[in-house]
Design an enzyme around this catalytic site. Structure first.
Site, PDB file in Angstrom:
ATOM      1  N   LYS A  52       0.847  -1.207   0.000  1.00  0.00           N
ATOM      2  CA  LYS A  52       0.000   0.000   0.000  1.00  0.00           C
ATOM      3  C   LYS A  52       0.876   1.248   0.000  1.00  0.00           C
ATOM      4  O   LYS A  52       0.616   2.202  -0.742  1.00  0.00           O
ATOM      5  CB  LYS A  52      -0.942  -0.017   1.215  1.00  0.00           C
ATOM      6  N   GLN A  96      -4.985  -1.738   9.338  1.00  0.00           N
ATOM      7  CA  GLN A  96      -4.847  -3.067   8.746  1.00  0.00           C
ATOM      8  C   GLN A  96      -5.448  -4.122   9.683  1.00  0.00           C
ATOM      9  O   GLN A  96      -5.138  -4.169  10.873  1.00  0.00           O
ATOM     10  CB  GLN A  96      -3.356  -3.361   8.477  1.00  0.00           C
ATOM     11  N   ASP A 119     -11.531   2.312   3.602  1.00  0.00           N
ATOM     12  CA  ASP A 119     -11.886   0.890   3.489  1.00  0.00           C
ATOM     13  C   ASP A 119     -13.396   0.711   3.286  1.00  0.00           C
ATOM     14  O   ASP A 119     -13.833  -0.379   2.903  1.00  0.00           O
ATOM     15  CB  ASP A 119     -11.527   0.155   4.795  1.00  0.00           C
TER      16      ASP A 119
END
Ligand code: GUN
Length: 282
Positions: A52, A96, A119
């Site tokens: 990422k 995460q 997200d």
């Protein structure tokens, strides 16, 4: 023989478009920024976070990594999220998952400002997806939709079967297919006659997390097969939820693992970070 939908090619195009948009935004004084939070030292999470950060660097998005020790307390993590919610240089916050067991994932997701929730895991964003009034789409299902679009696959009126009902993939995936007028069935571990249901699918999306779970007898000849799995086979080799060798000869289109859905997830995260930056400068 199926046509391969190549996620490396499609994601490269999405990333190139994103890089171009970032350039234009910077001319207007808007510098998109993403914070990536990782707690503990799970090796898979470490790889994802590195990927990422690398994608951000390539596209020109500012990124900040917050690597916290495995013993981090809930309060410490919530304090960090709160600081990032208020930090001007940061438009997107990604924590995460999975988090170490002593931490409350739901509470952490709830603490993220929905406008920075790239997200799309926050209940507000999940609800927005349900009613079709969204800013962000969750990265993996959005990546699947982009792959289908790139191959000109018609969804309207098709029977779409999603195997798996996770909040990250299965449930939002079903909703996005429904928005495109698919007739959607969600299968899971309690589904009776799973193979038969799958065999009715025009578009089959496998997101179960079991290596090579989808066999030839579960696929209708000519079906489109999308493999969201990221598993290891008996020899420790990366493979998907679909038994590619069995299914590829009967499908019309198929995504490989690696090189299918995987590269799309990060590309869509970049797009969401740009969307977040634009929303926050309105
Ligand atoms: N862990 C596995 N997939 C994801 C994802 O899409 N987002 C986050 N935050 N964690 C993950």
């Amino acid at each position: 023989m199926a046509q391969i939908i190549d996620g490396k090619i499609v994601s490269a195009q999405v990333r190139a478009d994103a890089a171009h948009e970032v350039e234009q935004l910077k001319e207007q004084g808007i510098h998109p920024g993403l914070a990536v939070v990782i707690v503990g030292d799970d090796p898979a999470s470490r790889v994802y976070v590195n990927n990422k950060k690398r994608a951000c660097a390539e596209i020109g998005i500012h990124s900040e990594e917050y690597a916290l020790r495995a013993e981090t307390t809930q309060e410490e993590l919530l304090n960090l999220v709160e600081n990032l919610n208020h930090k001007k240089e940061i438009n997107g916050i990604l924590v995460q998952l999975p988090l170490p067991k002593h931490l409350d994932e739901k509470a952490v997701i709830k603490a993220i400002d929905p406008i920075k929730d790239v997200d799309a895991f926050h209940a507000e964003n999940v609800g927005r997806i349900m009613i079709g009034d969204f800013h962000f789409l969750p990265c993996t299902p959005a990546g699947v939709m982009e792959l289908l679009r790139s191959a000109n696959i018609e969804i309207s009126g098709k029977h779409c079967v999603v195997i798996g009902r996770s909040n990250i993939v299965g449930k939002p995936m079903a909703m996005l297919l429904l928005h495109q007028n698919g007739t959607v069935t969600i299968c899971h571990s309690k589904t009776k006659n799973l193979a038969e249901v799958c065999r009715n699918a025009d578009i089959l999306v496998a997101a179960v997390g079991i290596p090579k779970f989808v066999k030839a007898d579960m696929v209708k000849p000519g079906a489109v097969v999308i493999d969201v799995g990221m598993d290891r086979d008996e020899n420790g080799k990366l493979c998907g939820d679909v038994d590619f060798a069995q299914v590829e000869p009967i499908a019309s289109y198929i995504t490989p693992v690696p090189g299918g859905v995987g590269p799309m997830t990060i590309a869509m995260l970049m797009k969401n970070t740009i969307t977040a930056a634009k929303l926050q400068h309105q």
